[in-house]
Design a protein around this motif. Sequence first.
Motif, PDB file in Angstrom:
ATOM      1  N   LEU A  39       0.821  -1.206   0.000  1.00 58.33           N
ATOM      2  CA  LEU A  39       0.000   0.000   0.000  1.00 58.33           C
ATOM      3  C   LEU A  39       0.854   1.255   0.000  1.00 58.33           C
ATOM      4  CD1 LEU A  39      -2.689  -0.880   2.711  1.00 58.33           C
ATOM      5  CD2 LEU A  39      -2.821  -1.219   0.232  1.00 58.33           C
ATOM      6  N   GLU A  40       0.301   2.286  -0.592  1.00 59.67           N
ATOM      7  CA  GLU A  40       0.885   3.620  -0.530  1.00 59.67           C
ATOM      8  C   GLU A  40      -0.140   4.521   0.154  1.00 59.67           C
ATOM      9  OE1 GLU A  40       3.083   6.646  -3.564  1.00 59.67           O
ATOM     10  OE2 GLU A  40       1.270   5.666  -4.308  1.00 59.67           O
ATOM     11  N   LEU A  41       0.293   5.186   1.228  1.00 61.83           N
ATOM     12  CA  LEU A  41      -0.603   6.037   2.004  1.00 61.83           C
ATOM     13  C   LEU A  41       0.206   7.157   2.632  1.00 61.83           C
ATOM     14  CD1 LEU A  41      -3.447   6.505   3.328  1.00 61.83           C
ATOM     15  CD2 LEU A  41      -2.629   5.075   5.216  1.00 61.83           C
ATOM     16  N   SER A  42      -0.365   8.354   2.623  1.00 60.25           N
ATOM     17  CA  SER A  42       0.263   9.493   3.287  1.00 60.25           C
ATOM     18  C   SER A  42      -0.628   9.969   4.421  1.00 60.25           C
ATOM     19  CB  SER A  42       0.469  10.654   2.310  1.00 60.25           C
ATOM     20  OG  SER A  42       1.360  10.289   1.289  1.00 60.25           O
ATOM     21  N   LEU A  43       0.006  10.246   5.553  1.00 64.88           N
ATOM     22  CA  LEU A  43      -0.653  10.884   6.689  1.00 64.88           C
ATOM     23  C   LEU A  43      -0.010  12.251   6.835  1.00 64.88           C
ATOM     24  CD1 LEU A  43      -2.363  11.069   9.276  1.00 64.88           C
ATOM     25  CD2 LEU A  43      -0.507   9.863  10.458  1.00 64.88           C
ATOM     26  N   ILE A  44      -0.836  13.283   6.837  1.00 69.14           N
ATOM     27  CA  ILE A  44      -0.326  14.646   6.930  1.00 69.14           C
ATOM     28  C   ILE A  44      -0.927  15.299   8.172  1.00 69.14           C
ATOM     29  CG2 ILE A  44      -0.103  16.880   5.779  1.00 69.14           C
ATOM     30  CD1 ILE A  44      -1.110  13.993   3.646  1.00 69.14           C
ATOM     31  N   ILE A  45      -0.063  15.781   9.050  1.00 68.65           N
ATOM     32  CA  ILE A  45      -0.496  16.493  10.253  1.00 68.65           C
ATOM     33  C   ILE A  45      -0.490  17.980   9.917  1.00 68.65           C
ATOM     34  CG2 ILE A  45      -0.047  16.922  12.698  1.00 68.65           C
ATOM     35  CD1 ILE A  45      -0.666  13.942  11.980  1.00 68.65           C
ATOM     36  N   VAL A  46      -1.645  18.623  10.115  1.00 68.33           N
ATOM     37  CA  VAL A  46      -1.786  20.036   9.762  1.00 68.33           C
ATOM     38  C   VAL A  46      -2.370  20.815  10.937  1.00 68.33           C
ATOM     39  CG1 VAL A  46      -2.040  19.577   7.284  1.00 68.33           C
ATOM     40  CG2 VAL A  46      -4.077  19.690   8.733  1.00 68.33           C
ATOM     41  N   ASP A  47      -2.331  22.142  10.807  1.00 68.74           N
ATOM     42  CA  ASP A  47      -2.941  22.993  11.830  1.00 68.74           C
ATOM     43  C   ASP A  47      -4.389  23.302  11.442  1.00 68.74           C
ATOM     44  OD1 ASP A  47      -2.875  25.069   9.912  1.00 68.74           O
ATOM     45  OD2 ASP A  47      -1.110  26.005  10.807  1.00 68.74           O
ATOM     46  N   ALA A  48      -5.072  24.010  12.318  1.00 69.98           N
ATOM     47  CA  ALA A  48      -6.496  24.284  12.120  1.00 69.98           C
ATOM     48  C   ALA A  48      -6.754  25.108  10.858  1.00 69.98           C
ATOM     49  CB  ALA A  48      -7.065  24.989  13.346  1.00 69.98           C
ATOM     50  N   GLN A  49      -5.900  26.074  10.579  1.00 67.69           N
ATOM     51  CA  GLN A  49      -6.103  26.918   9.398  1.00 67.69           C
ATOM     52  C   GLN A  49      -6.013  26.093   8.112  1.00 67.69           C
ATOM     53  OE1 GLN A  49      -7.130  30.130   9.273  1.00 67.69           O
ATOM     54  NE2 GLN A  49      -7.272  29.823   7.072  1.00 67.69           N
ATOM     55  N   GLU A  50      -5.006  25.249   8.028  1.00 70.98           N
ATOM     56  CA  GLU A  50      -4.845  24.391   6.840  1.00 70.98           C
ATOM     57  C   GLU A  50      -6.032  23.435   6.694  1.00 70.98           C
ATOM     58  OE1 GLU A  50      -3.003  22.604   3.461  1.00 70.98           O
ATOM     59  OE2 GLU A  50      -2.494  24.453   4.509  1.00 70.98           O
ATOM     60  N   GLN A  51      -6.467  22.857   7.807  1.00 71.41           N
ATOM     61  CA  GLN A  51      -7.588  21.913   7.758  1.00 71.41           C
ATOM     62  C   GLN A  51      -8.875  22.621   7.335  1.00 71.41           C
ATOM     63  OE1 GLN A  51      -7.125  18.813   7.679  1.00 71.41           O
ATOM     64  NE2 GLN A  51      -8.300  17.630   9.137  1.00 71.41           N
ATOM     65  N   LEU A  52      -9.079  23.826   7.837  1.00 70.42           N
ATOM     66  CA  LEU A  52     -10.248  24.612   7.444  1.00 70.42           C
ATOM     67  C   LEU A  52     -10.222  24.886   5.941  1.00 70.42           C
ATOM     68  CD1 LEU A  52     -12.787  26.276   8.093  1.00 70.42           C
ATOM     69  CD2 LEU A  52     -11.264  28.213   8.589  1.00 70.42           C
ATOM     70  N   GLU A  53      -9.069  25.292   5.435  1.00 70.65           N
ATOM     71  CA  GLU A  53      -8.944  25.585   4.005  1.00 70.65           C
ATOM     72  C   GLU A  53      -9.198  24.338   3.157  1.00 70.65           C
ATOM     73  OE1 GLU A  53      -5.119  27.493   3.537  1.00 70.65           O
ATOM     74  OE2 GLU A  53      -5.736  29.189   4.791  1.00 70.65           O
ATOM     75  N   LEU A  54      -8.689  23.200   3.584  1.00 75.96           N
ATOM     76  CA  LEU A  54      -8.953  21.949   2.859  1.00 75.96           C
ATOM     77  C   LEU A  54     -10.443  21.628   2.863  1.00 75.96           C
ATOM     78  CD1 LEU A  54      -6.018  19.759   4.212  1.00 75.96           C
ATOM     79  CD2 LEU A  54      -6.340  20.463   1.828  1.00 75.96           C
ATOM     80  N   ASN A  55     -11.062  21.774   4.017  1.00 76.98           N
ATOM     81  CA  ASN A  55     -12.482  21.457   4.150  1.00 76.98           C
ATOM     82  C   ASN A  55     -13.338  22.397   3.303  1.00 76.98           C
ATOM     83  OD1 ASN A  55     -14.234  19.574   5.229  1.00 76.98           O
ATOM     84  ND2 ASN A  55     -14.555  20.681   7.136  1.00 76.98           N
ATOM     85  N   GLN A  56     -12.975  23.664   3.273  1.00 76.24           N
ATOM     86  CA  GLN A  56     -13.722  24.631   2.468  1.00 76.24           C
ATOM     87  C   GLN A  56     -13.539  24.361   0.974  1.00 76.24           C
ATOM     88  OE1 GLN A  56     -11.947  28.191   4.121  1.00 76.24           O
ATOM     89  NE2 GLN A  56     -13.770  28.644   5.350  1.00 76.24           N
ATOM     90  N   LYS A  57     -12.307  24.155   0.572  1.00 78.22           N
ATOM     91  CA  LYS A  57     -12.004  24.014  -0.854  1.00 78.22           C
ATOM     92  C   LYS A  57     -12.536  22.716  -1.460  1.00 78.22           C
ATOM     93  CE  LYS A  57      -8.213  24.234  -4.162  1.00 78.22           C
ATOM     94  NZ  LYS A  57      -6.787  24.514  -4.362  1.00 78.22           N
ATOM     95  N   TYR A  58     -12.356  21.605  -0.748  1.00 78.35           N
ATOM     96  CA  TYR A  58     -12.673  20.309  -1.346  1.00 78.35           C
ATOM     97  C   TYR A  58     -13.991  19.699  -0.884  1.00 78.35           C
ATOM     98  CZ  TYR A  58      -7.930  20.629  -3.021  1.00 78.35           C
ATOM     99  OH  TYR A  58      -6.790  21.060  -3.647  1.00 78.35           O
ATOM    100  N   ARG A  59     -14.471  20.108   0.289  1.00 73.38           N
ATOM    101  CA  ARG A  59     -15.712  19.527   0.798  1.00 73.38           C
ATOM    102  C   ARG A  59     -16.820  20.568   0.917  1.00 73.38           C
ATOM    103  NH1 ARG A  59     -15.187  17.206   6.026  1.00 73.38           N
ATOM    104  NH2 ARG A  59     -16.931  15.876   5.490  1.00 73.38           N
ATOM    105  N   HIS A  60     -16.474  21.830   0.674  1.00 75.80           N
ATOM    106  CA  HIS A  60     -17.431  22.938   0.752  1.00 75.80           C
ATOM    107  C   HIS A  60     -18.096  23.008   2.128  1.00 75.80           C
ATOM    108  CE1 HIS A  60     -16.625  23.193  -3.482  1.00 75.80           C
ATOM    109  NE2 HIS A  60     -17.018  21.947  -3.630  1.00 75.80           N
ATOM    110  N   LYS A  61     -17.287  22.753   3.161  1.00 77.73           N
ATOM    111  CA  LYS A  61     -17.732  22.811   4.558  1.00 77.73           C
ATOM    112  C   LYS A  61     -16.917  23.893   5.259  1.00 77.73           C
ATOM    113  CE  LYS A  61     -19.940  18.726   4.238  1.00 77.73           C
ATOM    114  NZ  LYS A  61     -21.275  18.397   4.513  1.00 77.73           N
ATOM    115  N   ASP A  62     -17.580  24.661   6.108  1.00 77.10           N
ATOM    116  CA  ASP A  62     -16.917  25.796   6.741  1.00 77.10           C
ATOM    117  C   ASP A  62     -16.641  25.541   8.226  1.00 77.10           C
ATOM    118  OD1 ASP A  62     -15.745  28.307   6.750  1.00 77.10           O
ATOM    119  OD2 ASP A  62     -17.612  29.321   7.283  1.00 77.10           O
ATOM    120  N   TYR A  63     -15.864  24.499   8.494  1.00 77.26           N
ATOM    121  CA  TYR A  63     -15.440  24.212   9.863  1.00 77.26           C
ATOM    122  C   TYR A  63     -14.137  23.419   9.819  1.00 77.26           C
ATOM    123  CZ  TYR A  63     -17.426  19.542   9.069  1.00 77.26           C
ATOM    124  OH  TYR A  63     -17.704  18.296   8.556  1.00 77.26           O
TER     125      TYR A  63
END
Length: 158
Positions: A39-63
């Motif tokens: 298997l190939e898998l990446s785990l990325i540890i991010v801060d709240a700002q990065e996670q919020l931006e990912l959630n907004q951009k790709y899931r269209h969720k604002d939290y």
Amino acid sequence: MKDDFVIYNETDFYIKPYQDDFNAIFQKIKTLLAITEPLELSLIIVDAQEQLELNQKYRHKDYVADVITFALEEENKIDLFELTGLRSLGDIFICYEKALAQAAEYNHSPRREFAFLFTHGMLHILGYDHQTPADEEKMFNLQRKVLNDLQINRIPIK
């Protein structure tokens, strides 16, 4: 060929104490699900700002989500296994600030919370979900088995 499981830390949070757990969970899930291909898998540890931006951009969720997964197998039109010899699963993003807050909220250790979130994310990326009661029971039972077998228990902090 061997697995390609990589942990990236995009923060100043010290993640080293949890790396052995992440590796053990990765192997335990492979064993329990009888996954034999590498298997190939990446785990990325991010801060709240990065996670919020990912959630907004790709899931269209604002939290700020605790864990977000991006599965390659769901949408991949190219057979990466043919090209690389690895079953490319995708990426799991864990927000360390959310993990620490949830550990405090649920009165258990950060170790247990990080392990739970990684287990949850890896099962999602392998196609498990909790949209129906039956699916939820299956996924959550598997989560409990992984964590219990590795003795990463929900022990209250006193």
